[in-house]
Design a protein around this motif. Structure first.
Motif, short mmCIF file in Angstrom:
data_model
loop_
_atom_site.label_atom_id
_atom_site.label_comp_id
_atom_site.label_asym_id
_atom_site.label_seq_id
_atom_site.Cartn_x
_atom_site.Cartn_y
_atom_site.Cartn_z
N ASP A 30 0.82 -1.20 0.00
CA ASP A 30 0.00 0.00 0.00
C ASP A 30 0.86 1.26 0.00
OD1 ASP A 30 -2.85 1.17 0.49
OD2 ASP A 30 -1.62 2.10 2.06
N ALA A 31 1.89 1.28 0.83
CA ALA A 31 2.74 2.47 0.94
C ALA A 31 3.54 2.70 -0.33
CB ALA A 31 3.69 2.31 2.14
N LEU A 32 4.05 1.65 -0.96
CA LEU A 32 4.79 1.81 -2.21
C LEU A 32 3.87 2.32 -3.31
CD1 LEU A 32 7.10 -1.36 -2.19
CD2 LEU A 32 7.72 1.00 -1.65
N GLY A 33 2.64 1.81 -3.34
CA GLY A 33 1.68 2.29 -4.33
C GLY A 33 1.40 3.77 -4.17
N ALA A 34 1.29 4.22 -2.92
CA ALA A 34 1.04 5.64 -2.65
C ALA A 34 2.21 6.51 -3.09
CB ALA A 34 0.77 5.85 -1.16
N ARG A 35 3.41 5.94 -3.14
CA ARG A 35 4.60 6.67 -3.57
C ARG A 35 4.86 6.53 -5.06
NH1 ARG A 35 5.01 5.42 1.61
NH2 ARG A 35 6.42 6.52 3.04
N GLY A 36 3.99 5.84 -5.77
CA GLY A 36 4.15 5.66 -7.20
C GLY A 36 5.17 4.62 -7.59
N VAL A 37 5.52 3.73 -6.65
CA VAL A 37 6.50 2.67 -6.91
C VAL A 37 5.76 1.43 -7.39
CG1 VAL A 37 8.31 1.23 -5.93
CG2 VAL A 37 8.04 3.59 -5.16
N ALA A 38 6.06 0.98 -8.60
CA ALA A 38 5.33 -0.15 -9.19
C ALA A 38 5.74 -1.47 -8.55
CB ALA A 38 5.60 -0.20 -10.68
N VAL A 39 4.75 -2.27 -8.21
CA VAL A 39 4.96 -3.64 -7.72
C VAL A 39 4.22 -4.58 -8.68
CG1 VAL A 39 4.55 -5.26 -5.83
CG2 VAL A 39 5.11 -2.87 -5.31
N PRO A 40 4.93 -5.50 -9.36
CA PRO A 40 6.34 -5.86 -9.15
C PRO A 40 7.31 -5.19 -10.12
CG PRO A 40 5.31 -7.51 -10.51
CD PRO A 40 4.24 -6.47 -10.22
N GLY A 41 6.86 -4.17 -10.87
CA GLY A 41 7.73 -3.56 -11.87
C GLY A 41 9.04 -3.04 -11.31
N ARG A 42 8.95 -2.35 -10.16
CA ARG A 42 10.16 -1.78 -9.54
C ARG A 42 10.64 -2.63 -8.37
NH1 ARG A 42 13.67 -0.79 -6.79
NH2 ARG A 42 14.54 1.17 -6.01
N ILE A 43 9.72 -3.11 -7.56
CA ILE A 43 10.07 -3.94 -6.40
C ILE A 43 9.09 -5.11 -6.30
CG2 ILE A 43 10.19 -4.04 -3.87
CD1 ILE A 43 11.16 -1.21 -3.82
N SER A 44 9.62 -6.30 -6.10
CA SER A 44 8.79 -7.49 -5.85
C SER A 44 8.64 -7.69 -4.35
CB SER A 44 9.42 -8.74 -6.49
OG SER A 44 9.35 -8.67 -7.90
N ILE A 45 7.49 -8.23 -3.94
CA ILE A 45 7.21 -8.42 -2.51
C ILE A 45 6.76 -9.87 -2.26
CG2 ILE A 45 5.81 -7.70 -0.54
CD1 ILE A 45 5.49 -4.98 -1.83
N VAL A 46 7.33 -10.46 -1.20
CA VAL A 46 6.92 -11.79 -0.73
C VAL A 46 6.52 -11.67 0.74
CG1 VAL A 46 7.64 -14.18 -0.30
CG2 VAL A 46 8.49 -12.96 -2.32
N GLY A 47 5.37 -12.22 1.10
CA GLY A 47 4.92 -12.22 2.49
C GLY A 47 5.08 -13.59 3.14
N PHE A 48 4.47 -13.71 4.31
CA PHE A 48 4.43 -14.98 5.04
C PHE A 48 3.03 -15.19 5.58
CE2 PHE A 48 9.02 -15.45 5.33
CZ PHE A 48 9.19 -16.81 5.55
N ASP A 49 2.49 -16.37 5.49
CA ASP A 49 1.26 -16.83 6.13
C ASP A 49 0.19 -17.25 5.13
OD1 ASP A 49 2.34 -16.38 8.61
OD2 ASP A 49 1.27 -14.51 8.98
N ASP A 50 0.00 -16.53 4.03
CA ASP A 50 -1.07 -16.78 3.06
C ASP A 50 -2.44 -16.60 3.70
OD1 ASP A 50 -2.16 -17.26 0.60
OD2 ASP A 50 -2.16 -19.45 0.80
N ILE A 51 -2.67 -15.42 4.29
CA ILE A 51 -3.99 -15.07 4.82
C ILE A 51 -4.91 -14.71 3.66
CG2 ILE A 51 -3.06 -14.32 7.03
CD1 ILE A 51 -3.25 -11.45 6.07
#
Length: 353
Positions: free
Chosen positions: A247-268
Motif C-alpha cells: 500500500d505504501a509503495l503504491g502511494a509513492r508511485g512505486v510499481a509492484v512488481p515492476g520496480r520492487i517485488s514483494i513476498v509475504g508470510f502466512d497466506d492469509i
C-alpha cells in the motif's frame, strides 16, 4: 431423566471409565470402541453435566487458547483449527487476545489455570524461563515457538523460504531486503536465520531492515527504509506487513512488481484480494491449530508423554502477482521481445526469391 455415562456403558457393554475416557477424546482407546461409544451417546441424547464432571474428576472440560492479535487473520485460522479439534473431543475453548504483550500473556495464563485443563499458547512473546514456570502450573502446548521441555507445533519454514529465494533469484533479483518482525518473536528469528542461509546459498545479497510491529502499519512504516536500501525484492515478516508495504509503495508511485517485488508470510485471505495479489510463503495455520489441540489432549490424558517431539507442518511458496522480473532483467526481456518482433516483421516483408 438425564442420560448418564452409566446408561452409555450399559448400552455398549463397557465400563463407565472407558466411556469417560472416550468422551474426553482419549487416543488410548481403540478407534472402534470410541466410535461405538460416541454413536451410543448421540442415540441416547447424552449431554455431559460439566459441573458434575469437574467436581468428580477435577477436570473442567475447558481449555485456554491465547493468541497475540485476533485482528491478524492468521491467528483467526489457528483459532478455527483449535476449536474444531476441541469440539470433536467435547471441550470448550476460552479465548484470550494478549495484544503482543508478554506481561499480559503470563497474567492471562495464571488467570485461566483454575478454569481450564490445559492451555494452547500461540506465538508467545514471554521469555523461555517464564514459559517453563507457566508449564509447571498447567499442561501447555505452544504454537510457533520452541522451548526445551514444552510440547510445540512449529511450521517447518526452511523449504518455503528456499523456494521463495530461488523464485526471486530466477527472476533476476540479486539484492533482497527482509522487513523484520518483533525482536522478541521466535518466528521472526527463525525466519531470518533460514533466510540468511537460503540467500547465502543462492549467492545474492540480503539487507536486513529495522524491526517493525507485525501489523499493516508496520509495513507502511518500513516503506522508506526499503526504498533507501536499493533492493529490487522484499521478503516481509508476515502478510500484514507485506500488505502495508504494498500500500505504501503504491502511494509513492512505486510499481509492484515492476520496480520492487514483494513476498509475504502466512497466506492469509486478504493476500489473495489485493492487486497485485501477494506472493507468500503459506503457513498451514488451521492444520497447526488442530495439531496443537490434539497434542494438548494427549498431554492432558497422560502427562508422562513429556517430552513430546515437536510437530512441524511444512510451509510452501504460493506464487501470485506481487513478484516479477527484476528491473534490469525486465528491460532485457523487453528488448529481446522487441528485437524478435522486428526480425519477424523483416522476414515477412522480404520478397520471395
Amino acid at each position: 431423566m438425564a442420560v448418564t455415562i452409566k446408561d452409555i456403558a450399559r448400552a455398549v457393554g463397557v465400563s463407565t471409565s472407558t466411556v469417560s475416557r472416550a468422551l474426553a477424546g482419549s487416543d488410548l482407546l481403540p478407534r472402534g470402541t470410541r466410535r461405538r461409544i460416541e454413536e451410543a451417546a448421540d442415540e441416547l441424547g447424552y449431554h455431559p453435566n460439566r459441573v458434575a464432571r469437574a467436581l468428580s474428576t477435577g477436570r473442567t472440560g475447558n481449555v485456554g487458547l491465547l493468541v497475540p492479535d485476533l485482528l491478524n487473520p492468521y491467528f483467526a485460522a489457528v483459532v478455527k483449527g483449535v476449536q474444531a479439534r476441541a469440539r470433536e473431543s467435547g471441550h470448550w475453548v476460552f479465548l484470550a487476545d494478549t495484544d503482543e504483550d508478554p506481561g499480559v500473556e503470563a497474567d492471562r495464563v495464571r488467570a485461566l489455570v483454575k478454569q481450564v485443563d490445559g492451555v494452547v499458547l500461540c506465538a508467545p512473546r514471554t521469555s523461555d524461563s517464564r514459559l517453563r514456570a507457566l508449564a509447571r502450573e498447567t499442561p501447555m502446548v505452544m504454537l510457533n515457538r520452541r522451548v526445551a521441555g514444552i510440547p510445540s507445533v512449529t511450521t517447518a519454514n526452511g523449504e518455503g523460504i528456499r523456494q521463495a529465494v530461488a523464485h526471486l533469484v530466477a527472476l533476476g533479483h540479486e539484492r533482497l531486503a527482509y522487513v523484520a518482525g518483533p525482536r522478541s518473536s521466535w518466528s521472526n528469528r527463525d525466519r531470518l536465520r533460514l533466510l540468511r542461509t537460503a540467500v547465502a546459498a543462492a549467492g545474492v545479497d540480503l539487507v536486513e531492515t529495522a524491526n517493525v510491529e507485525p501489523r499493516f502499519a508496520g509495513g507502511i512504516a518500513a516503506a522508506d527504509r526499503v526504498l533507501e536500501a536499493g533492493v529490487t525484492a522484499v521478503v516481509a515478516y508476515n502478510d500484514l506487513v507485506a500488505l502495508g508495504l504494498l500500500d505504501a509503495l503504491g502511494a509513492r508511485g512505486v510499481a509492484v512488481p515492476g520496480r520492487i517485488s514483494i513476498v509475504g508470510f502466512d497466506d492469509i485471505l486478504p493476500a489473495q484480494l489485493v492487486s497485485p495479489a501477494l506472493t507468500t510463503v503459506g503457513q498451514p495455520s488451521e492444520e497447526a491449530g488442530r495439531a496443537g489441540m490434539d497434542l494438548l489432549l494427549r498431554l492432558m490424558a497422560d502427562p508422562r508423554l513429556l517430552p513430546v517431539p515437536a510437530l512441524e507442518p511444512v510451509a510452501r511458496l504460493v506464487v501470485r502477482g506481487s513478484t516479477g522480473p527484476a528491473p534490469g532483467l525486465r528491460l532485457a526481456l523487453l528488448r529481446a521481445e522487441s528485437h524478435t518482433r522486428v526480425s519477424s516483421r523483416c522476414e515477412s516483408d522480404s520478397p520471395d526469391v
